[in-house]
Design a protein around this motif. Structure first.
Motif, mmCIF file in Angstrom:
data_model
loop_
_atom_site.group_PDB
_atom_site.id
_atom_site.type_symbol
_atom_site.label_atom_id
_atom_site.label_comp_id
_atom_site.label_asym_id
_atom_site.label_seq_id
_atom_site.Cartn_x
_atom_site.Cartn_y
_atom_site.Cartn_z
ATOM 1 N N ARG A 278 37.335 51.664 37.046
ATOM 2 C CA ARG A 278 36.564 52.764 36.477
ATOM 3 C C ARG A 278 35.291 52.247 35.826
ATOM 4 N N TYR B 108 30.656 46.166 26.387
ATOM 5 C CA TYR B 108 30.950 47.524 25.914
ATOM 6 C C TYR B 108 30.603 48.569 26.967
ATOM 7 N N ARG C 258 34.480 49.942 32.123
ATOM 8 C CA ARG C 258 34.735 50.505 30.807
ATOM 9 C C ARG C 258 35.157 49.396 29.858
ATOM 10 N N ARG C 259 34.826 49.586 28.578
ATOM 11 C CA ARG C 259 35.244 48.582 27.613
ATOM 12 C C ARG C 259 36.760 48.549 27.533
ATOM 13 N N HIS D 258 31.523 52.773 33.675
ATOM 14 C CA HIS D 258 31.100 53.479 32.462
ATOM 15 C C HIS D 258 29.632 53.853 32.655
ATOM 16 N N TRP E 223 32.732 63.163 37.793
ATOM 17 C CA TRP E 223 31.611 62.386 37.244
ATOM 18 C C TRP E 223 32.037 61.749 35.942
ATOM 19 N N ASP E 224 31.747 60.476 35.792
ATOM 20 C CA ASP E 224 32.159 59.748 34.588
ATOM 21 C C ASP E 224 31.156 59.955 33.456
ATOM 22 N N ASN E 225 31.436 59.343 32.323
ATOM 23 C CA ASN E 225 30.739 59.614 31.061
ATOM 24 C C ASN E 225 29.221 59.766 31.143
#
Lengths: 334, 361
Positions: free
Chosen positions: B61, B108, B79-80, B63, B351-353
Motif C-alpha cells: 500500500r 513517513y 505507508r509508514r 501513501h 484512491w489512497d490518502n
C-alpha cells in the motif's frame, strides 16, 4: 397510499430506540460500574496508604493492585470525563519512552518538595509524577522505596490524588456527562447523534485493543534480534500480562454490549475474545521476561495475534452495523 | 523508411537523445496511490481532468508520492513505517531505483525535490532517539543517500518546498512512534507538534507551534500557496468533543491563523484533517476528512469558511487551475470550486490518502 409508504419507511429505518438502548446499556453495564469500581478501589487505596506507607504492607500492596486493575479495565474509555484536565494521563502515564516518571519523582524527592502536603496543589504536579505508574516506582523500585518520611508523604500524596481524580471521573459519568451521553443532541450533549456516541464507544474498543496489541505486547517484544523485556508495562509490579488480560476482558464486555441483538455475531466475537483470554491465562510469564528467548517470544507473539483477531472480529461485524465510516481512508488514515 | 527504433538508435549513438520528460509519460497532472478491486496496489498518473493515464504496480500500500520536476520520475512511498521507496519511470513503467531507509530509520511517506531536481528530501524517523530527520538523496546519481539533518521535531510527516526556493517546510506531527509497536502513539501527554522552516542544509529558519492548550493537535499535512502562505491540516489526538480547529494558515514571521467552519459542520470533520490543498490561483484552500466524509473550502486571504460538501471517504485533494480535484476511497473523482462539487468520473479503485499535483511551484 402515502401513509402506507410512511409505514414502510419506518419499518426499514434503523430504530433510534435501539441505538439509545445500546447507549443506556453501555452506560449502566460498562461505564458506570467500571468507573464506580475505580473510584471505590482508589478510595480504599488512599485509606490503606494513610494507615501505612510501608511497601511491604500486604494491605497496601493489595489495594494498589485492585485499584490499578480497575483503572486498566476502563482505560480504553478515552473520551469525556477521562480527558478533562489530563485526568487519564495523570492516572496512567505509560509508555514513558524518556523515563520522565522516575525523573519527575527523583526531582520531587531531591527537592523534598512540600507540594505533597497540599492535595489541591498536587493536581498541578506533572502528570508523570502522578498516578499508578509513579506509585509503582514508589512501592516496587528499590531506588525509590527507601522508607524515608518524604517517601511516605509522596505515597500518600499520589494515592490521595488518584482517589480525587477517579472520584471526579466517576462523578461526571454519574452526573451531567452520563445523562447527556445517553441523550445525544440535547442541549450541551457531547454527541449530536446516537451514531456519534456509539462511534465513540466503538472507537474506544478498537483503539484500546490496538494499544494492547501494539504497545502493551509490541513494546516488550521489540524485534527478534532485539527483544525489549524491560519495556513491559508495569513490570516492576509484575503486572504486565495482567494488564493485557484485563484489557481484553473489559473490551470483550463492551463488544458484547455493542453486538447485542445479533446473537450469531455476538457468539463469534465472544469466541474470538475467549481465545485471547485463554492465550493470556495459559501464559506463565507475568512481566513478559520470556520474550528474550525464542519459545517465550513465540507464546507472547501468539497472544498478540489473538488480541488482534479479537479486534478484527469485533470490527468486522460491529462497525458496519453501527454505520461507522470505515472506508479505505477513514479506517486507515495517516 | 526510418523506423522509430532505428531513429532512436541513431539518436542514442549520436548522443542526441533528448532526455525523457513528463510528456513521454502522457503529461500527467497528478499522481495518486490506489488499491485495485483485486487487492493489488498501484500508482496512477491522472490527467488534468482527473482521468487515469497510466498505472504502475506497487509492492504494498502506498501513501504519497513525489514527482521529479523535469524527468518523468515518481518516488512512491510505502505507508509508514515504510523502510523503502521506489523511483518509477512513468514513461516506461520501469523501476529506476529503490531507496532503502538507513539502519535505524524509516520513512513517513512524504518527500520533496529541490528546484533543480538534483536532490530528494524525505521525512524519516530516527526511532532510537525519537527524533525526526530529513534524509537527503542524490537524484542526479541513482538516488544515493547523501546525508540527513534533524527535522526540528518529532514525527515529521508532510514536507514541501517553498515556491521558487529550496527552503523546506516540515510538518513535525509531534507524535512518537516506534516500529516495534506499530502505529501506537507513545508520547501523547508530552507531544509538541511544530511547523519548521529549514534551508536545504538543515539550518532551522523559523519554527511555529500551536499554543500549549492545543499541544495534542498534530500538524500532519501541508499545502503552500503561490505567495508562500502555508496551509496546515491537523489531526486532533484529544477528546473529540473539544473539536479544536483543524486548519491553520501560516505566513512567515506571523503567528498561526486558525480557520474553522460553523459548529455543526466543524464537528462533522471528526477532529481529523486527511489532506489539504491550495488552489492554483491561491484564492481557496480545501481540507478533507475521510472520517467525517466531508471536504470544506475556505477563502485563503480572509481565512473565512466558504462551503462544505459531504463526500464518502474523501481524502485526496490537489490544486486545479480553477479550484481543486478531489479523490475518494470509493473510487470517485470530483472537481471542486467553492460551493460547486461536480463529478469527474468514478473508477473501480480505492484512491489512497493523497493526490499529488505535478504543477511545480
Amino acid at each position: 397510499m402515502r401513509r402506507v409508504l410512511a409505514a414502510a419507511l419506518v419499518a426499514f429505518l434503523p430504530l433510534p430506540a435501539l441505538a439509545n438502548d445500546l447507549l443506556a446499556t453501555a452506560l449502566n453495564d460498562h461505564l458506570l460500574p467500571g468507573f464506580g469500581r475505580l473510584e471505590a478501589n482508589s478510595a480504599v487505596l488512599a485509606e490503606a496508604a494513610a494507615e501505612t506507607c510501608d511497601p511491604q504492607s500486604p494491605r497496601l500492596v493489595e489495594a494498589f493492585h485492585d485499584a490499578w486493575d480497575s483503572w486498566i479495565a476502563v482505560s480504553h474509555l478515552r473520551f469525556g470525563p477521562t480527558e478533562t484536565g489530563n485526568r487519564a494521563f495523570a492516572l496512567g502515564f505509560w509508555p514513558d519512552t524518556r523515563g520522565v516518571v522516575p525523573k519527575s519523582l527523583a526531582k520531587l524527592i531531591a527537592d523534598e518538595d512540600p507540594i505533597v502536603e497540599d492535595p489541591v496543589a498536587f493536581l498541578d504536579v506533572s502528570v508523570a509524577a502522578r498516578g499508578f505508574t509513579a506509585l509503582e516506582f514508589l512501592l516496587f523500585d528499590p531506588a525509590f522505596a527507601d522508607g524515608s518520611d518524604y517517601h511516605c508523604a509522596l505515597i500518600r500524596a499520589v494515592t490521595g490524588d488518584i482517589a480525587i481524580t477517579t472520584a471526579a471521573i466517576a462523578g461526571d459519568w454519574r452526573g451531567a456527562y452520563g445523562e447527556a451521553f445517553v441523550a445525544p443532541g440535547s442541549e450541551g450533549a457531547p454527541f449530536r447523534t446516537e451514531s456519534e456516541a456509539l462511534a465513540a464507544l466503538y472507537s474506544a474498543m478498537t483503539t484500546g485493543l490496538e494499544f494492547t496489541a501494539d504497545a502493551r505486547l509490541g513494546r516488550p517484544l521489540g524485534t527478534f534480534e532485539r527483544p525489549r523485556p524491560k519495556r513491559a508495562e508495569a513490570r516492576r509490579a509484575n503486572r504486565s500480562l495482567r494488564h493485557v488480560l484485563i484489557s481484553v476482558q473489559s473490551n470483550a464486555e463492551l463488544a458484547a454490549i455493542l453486538s447485542a441483538g445479533h446473537p450469531e455475531d455476538a457468539a463469534e466475537i465472544a469466541a474470538a475474545f475467549d481465545r485471547a483470554v485463554d492465550a493470556a491465562l495459559r501464559l506463565d510469564d507475568p512481566a513478559f521476561a520470556s520474550v528474550a528467548e525464542p519459545a517465550g517470544r513465540f507464546r507472547v507473539e501468539a497472544l498478540q495475534q489473538r488480541v488482534r483477531e479479537a479486534r478484527d472480529a469485533a470490527r468486522l461485524s460491529i462497525g458496519p452495523r453501527l454505520g461507522i465510516a470505515e472506508g479505505f481512508n477513514a479506517l486507515d488514515g495517516d | 523508411m526510418a523506423t522509430r527504433r532505428r531513429v532512436l538508435a541513431g539518436l542514442l549513438a549520436s548522443g542526441l537523445m533528448p532526455a525523457a520528460s513528463w510528456a513521454d509519460a502522457g503529461s500527467p497532472a497528478y499522481l495518486a496511490a490506489a488499491r485495485r478491486s483485486d487487492g493489488r496496489f498501484i500508482l496512477v498518473g491522472l490527467t488534468v481532468d482527473g482521468m487515469p493515464l497510466f498505472d504502475l504496480p506497487l509492492p504494498a500500500r502506498g501513501h504519497a508520492a513525489a514527482a521529479h520536476p523535469v524527468r518523468p520520475e515518481a518516488v512512491a512511498f510505502a505507508r509508514r513505517p515504510g523502510r523503502f521507496a521506489l523511483v518509477l519511470d512513468c514513461s516506461t513503467g520501469g523501476l529506476l531505483a529503490r531507496l532503502d531507509a538507513p539502519p535505524g530509520r524509516h520513512f513517513y511517506g512524504h518527500g520533496a525535490f529541490s528546484v533543480d531536481g538534483t536532490r530528494l528530501f524525505t521525512t524519516e524517523n530516527d526511532y532510537g532517539a525519537a527524533q525526526g530527520m530529513i534524509g537527503i538523496w542524490d537524484a542526479a546519481r541513482e538516488y544515493r543517500r547523501l546525508g540527513e539533518f534533524p527535522s526540528g521535531g518529532v514525527g515529521p510527516h508532510d514536507l514541501l518546498r517553498l515556491p521558487g526556493s529550496d527552503q523546506l517546510v516540515v510538518a513535525n506531527g509531534g507524535i512518537e512512534t516506534h516500529p516495534d509497536s506499530g502505529r501506537a502513539k507513545l508520547n501523547l501527554p508530552a507531544m509538541r507538534p511544530n511547523l519548521s522552516y529549514l534551508d536545504p542544509h538543515g539550518t532551522l529558519l523559523e519554527q511555529v507551534a500551536p499554543d500549549p492548550a492545543l499541544h495534542m493537535n498534530s500538524i500532519r499535512h501541508l499545502a503552500v500557496a503561490p505567495d508562500g502562505t502555508v496551509a496546515i491540516a491537523f489531526q486532533w489526538q484529544g477528546d473529540p468533543y473539544d473539536a479544536p480547529p483543524l486548519l491553520a494558515l501560516h505566513r512567515r514571521g506571523v503567528p498561526l491563523t486558525y480557520c474553522e467552519a460553523p459548529p455543526p459542520l466543524h464537528r462533522q470533520m471528526h477532529g481529523y484533517g486527511g489532506s489539504i490543498a491550495v488552489s492554483e490561483s491561491g484564492d481557496e484552500v480545501a481540507i478533507t476528512s475521510p472520517r467525517g466524509g466531508m471536504v470544506q473550502v475556505f477563502d485563503l486571504a480572509l481565512g473565512a469558511f466558504v462551503a462544505a460538501h459531504e463526500l464518502a471517504d474523501v481524502c485526496g485533494v490537489s490544486a486545479q487551475k480553477s479550484g481543486f480535484l478531489v479523490t475518494t476511497g470509493t473510487g470517485a473523482v470530483h472537481g471542486l470550486r467553492g460551493d460547486v462539487l461536480r463529478s469527474a468520473g468514478s473508477h473501480a479503485l480505492q484512491w489512497d490518502n493523497h493526490l499529488v499535483g505535478l504543477a511545480q511551484i
